[in-house]
Design a protein around this motif. Structure first.
Motif, PDB file in Angstrom:
ATOM      1  N   GLU A  94      -1.146  -3.982   6.101  1.00 50.64           N
ATOM      2  CA  GLU A  94      -2.010  -2.798   5.964  1.00 50.64           C
ATOM      3  C   GLU A  94      -2.830  -3.068   4.796  1.00 50.64           C
ATOM      4  O   GLU A  94      -4.081  -2.317   4.704  1.00 50.64           O
ATOM      5  N   GLY A  95      -2.489  -3.625   3.900  1.00 55.17           N
ATOM      6  CA  GLY A  95      -3.286  -4.055   2.802  1.00 55.17           C
ATOM      7  C   GLY A  95      -4.761  -4.775   3.492  1.00 55.17           C
ATOM      8  O   GLY A  95      -5.954  -4.724   3.166  1.00 55.17           O
ATOM      9  N   LEU A  96      -4.240  -5.755   4.412  1.00 53.01           N
ATOM     10  CA  LEU A  96      -5.633  -6.556   5.312  1.00 53.01           C
ATOM     11  C   LEU A  96      -6.440  -5.604   5.817  1.00 53.01           C
ATOM     12  O   LEU A  96      -7.513  -5.496   5.752  1.00 53.01           O
ATOM     13  N   ASP A 189     -10.679   6.117  -1.857  1.00 49.70           N
ATOM     14  CA  ASP A 189     -11.674   6.059  -2.552  1.00 49.70           C
ATOM     15  C   ASP A 189     -12.087   4.426  -2.618  1.00 49.70           C
ATOM     16  O   ASP A 189     -13.087   4.081  -2.797  1.00 49.70           O
ATOM     17  N   ALA A 190     -11.066   3.654  -2.583  1.00 47.68           N
ATOM     18  CA  ALA A 190     -11.407   2.132  -2.666  1.00 47.68           C
ATOM     19  C   ALA A 190     -12.021   1.672  -1.286  1.00 47.68           C
ATOM     20  O   ALA A 190     -13.109   0.792  -1.417  1.00 47.68           O
ATOM     21  N   VAL A 191     -11.575   2.217  -0.027  1.00 45.93           N
ATOM     22  CA  VAL A 191     -12.472   1.881   1.085  1.00 45.93           C
ATOM     23  C   VAL A 191     -13.636   2.348   1.044  1.00 45.93           C
ATOM     24  O   VAL A 191     -14.699   1.779   1.252  1.00 45.93           O
ATOM     25  N   THR A 192     -13.915   3.619   0.537  1.00 49.31           N
ATOM     26  CA  THR A 192     -15.203   4.396   0.875  1.00 49.31           C
ATOM     27  C   THR A 192     -16.369   3.800  -0.338  1.00 49.31           C
ATOM     28  O   THR A 192     -17.327   3.771  -0.125  1.00 49.31           O
ATOM     29  N   ASN A 197     -10.985  -5.616  -2.245  1.00 46.56           N
ATOM     30  CA  ASN A 197      -9.669  -5.933  -3.017  1.00 46.56           C
ATOM     31  C   ASN A 197      -8.947  -4.802  -3.551  1.00 46.56           C
ATOM     32  O   ASN A 197      -7.948  -4.813  -3.765  1.00 46.56           O
ATOM     33  N   ALA A 198      -9.882  -3.683  -4.113  1.00 45.72           N
ATOM     34  CA  ALA A 198      -9.119  -2.600  -4.604  1.00 45.72           C
ATOM     35  C   ALA A 198      -8.457  -1.747  -3.538  1.00 45.72           C
ATOM     36  O   ALA A 198      -7.181  -1.106  -3.913  1.00 45.72           O
ATOM     37  N   ALA A 199      -9.079  -1.938  -2.199  1.00 44.44           N
ATOM     38  CA  ALA A 199      -8.338  -1.158  -0.976  1.00 44.44           C
ATOM     39  C   ALA A 199      -6.961  -1.866  -0.850  1.00 44.44           C
ATOM     40  O   ALA A 199      -6.078  -1.177  -0.615  1.00 44.44           O
TER      41      ALA A 199
END
Length: 216
Positions: A94-96, A189-192, A197-199
């Motif tokens: 899921e991190g990937l 927030d990280a994805v958008t 890396n943050a995601a």
């Protein structure tokens, strides 16, 4: 069942039984350790016993059903230790997916994630734990879809299916939505922000929290 709606025989009937059985397990209609009697299921679903047996073999390969020698089949029981191990695998995959979604998602898809975050916040504020749980599953599904990583998506769907009972238990645990909401919003927030890396790190932080909750 309306006889006209019944499937034929062979592969068509097996796929019909497979879908109905899988959906029943994922909804929680069939609980862990529940016996799956082939004759009863064949009558219930309007297919042959051979079709039910073939479907159960496929579900055993997916980790949803356990076939016991000379005793038939039952819904598989997933222990806490196994649920933790599955979640550790989810963490990587899921991190990937979140990292790839941060790069690959369209602007319209990112807007959908933002709206979903608002819906999740509203559900928690209103004490709607089951609505929040459904939105939670939608978020994880969208991240897999937006990542374009079909192999990870397929693997994760199988892993999620094995955790169905633990997922229900966590969703109903008092205070759990308030704990997980900020974690989900951090992923969004990280994805958008298009920060892969943050995601990835946000997903790992969330699933580390899930592991802690599973062990409590």
């Amino acid at each position: 069942m309306d006889p006209s709606a019944r499937p034929g025989t062979g592969e068509q009937a097996k796929q019909h039984a497979l879908k109905l059985l899988r959906d029943a397990i994922l909804r929680g209609d069939m609980v862990p350790a529940q016996r799956l009697v082939e004759n009863e299921l064949a009558e219930q679903f309007g297919v042959t016993r051979a079709s039910i047996r073939a479907a159960l073999i496929d579900l055993a390969a997916e980790g949803l059903v356990e076939r016991i020698r000379n005793r038939g089949s039952r819904v598989r029981v997933v222990s806490v230790d196994e649920a933790v191990a599955i979640t550790e695998c989810r963490m990587v995959l899921e991190g990937l997916c979140a990292a790839k979604a941060a790069v690959e998602a369209t602007d319209e898809q990112l807007d959908r994630l933002r709206r979903l975050g608002g819906e999740m916040s509203k559900a928690v504020a209103g004490g709607e734990s089951m609505t929040y749980s459904q939105l939670n599953r939608e978020l994880h599904s969208l991240l897999r879809e937006y990542s374009g990583q079909s192999v990870a998506d397929e693997l994760l769907q199988r892993l999620h299916a094995q955790l169905v009972r633990h997922r229900f238990q966590l969703a109903l645990r008092p205070g759990r939505p308030q704990k997980s909401l900020p974690e989900h919003l951090a992923i969004i927030d990280a994805v958008t922000a298009r920060d892969p890396n943050a995601a990835d790190q946000a997903v790992r932080a969330h699933l580390t929290s899930v592991i802690t909750a599973l062990r409590e």
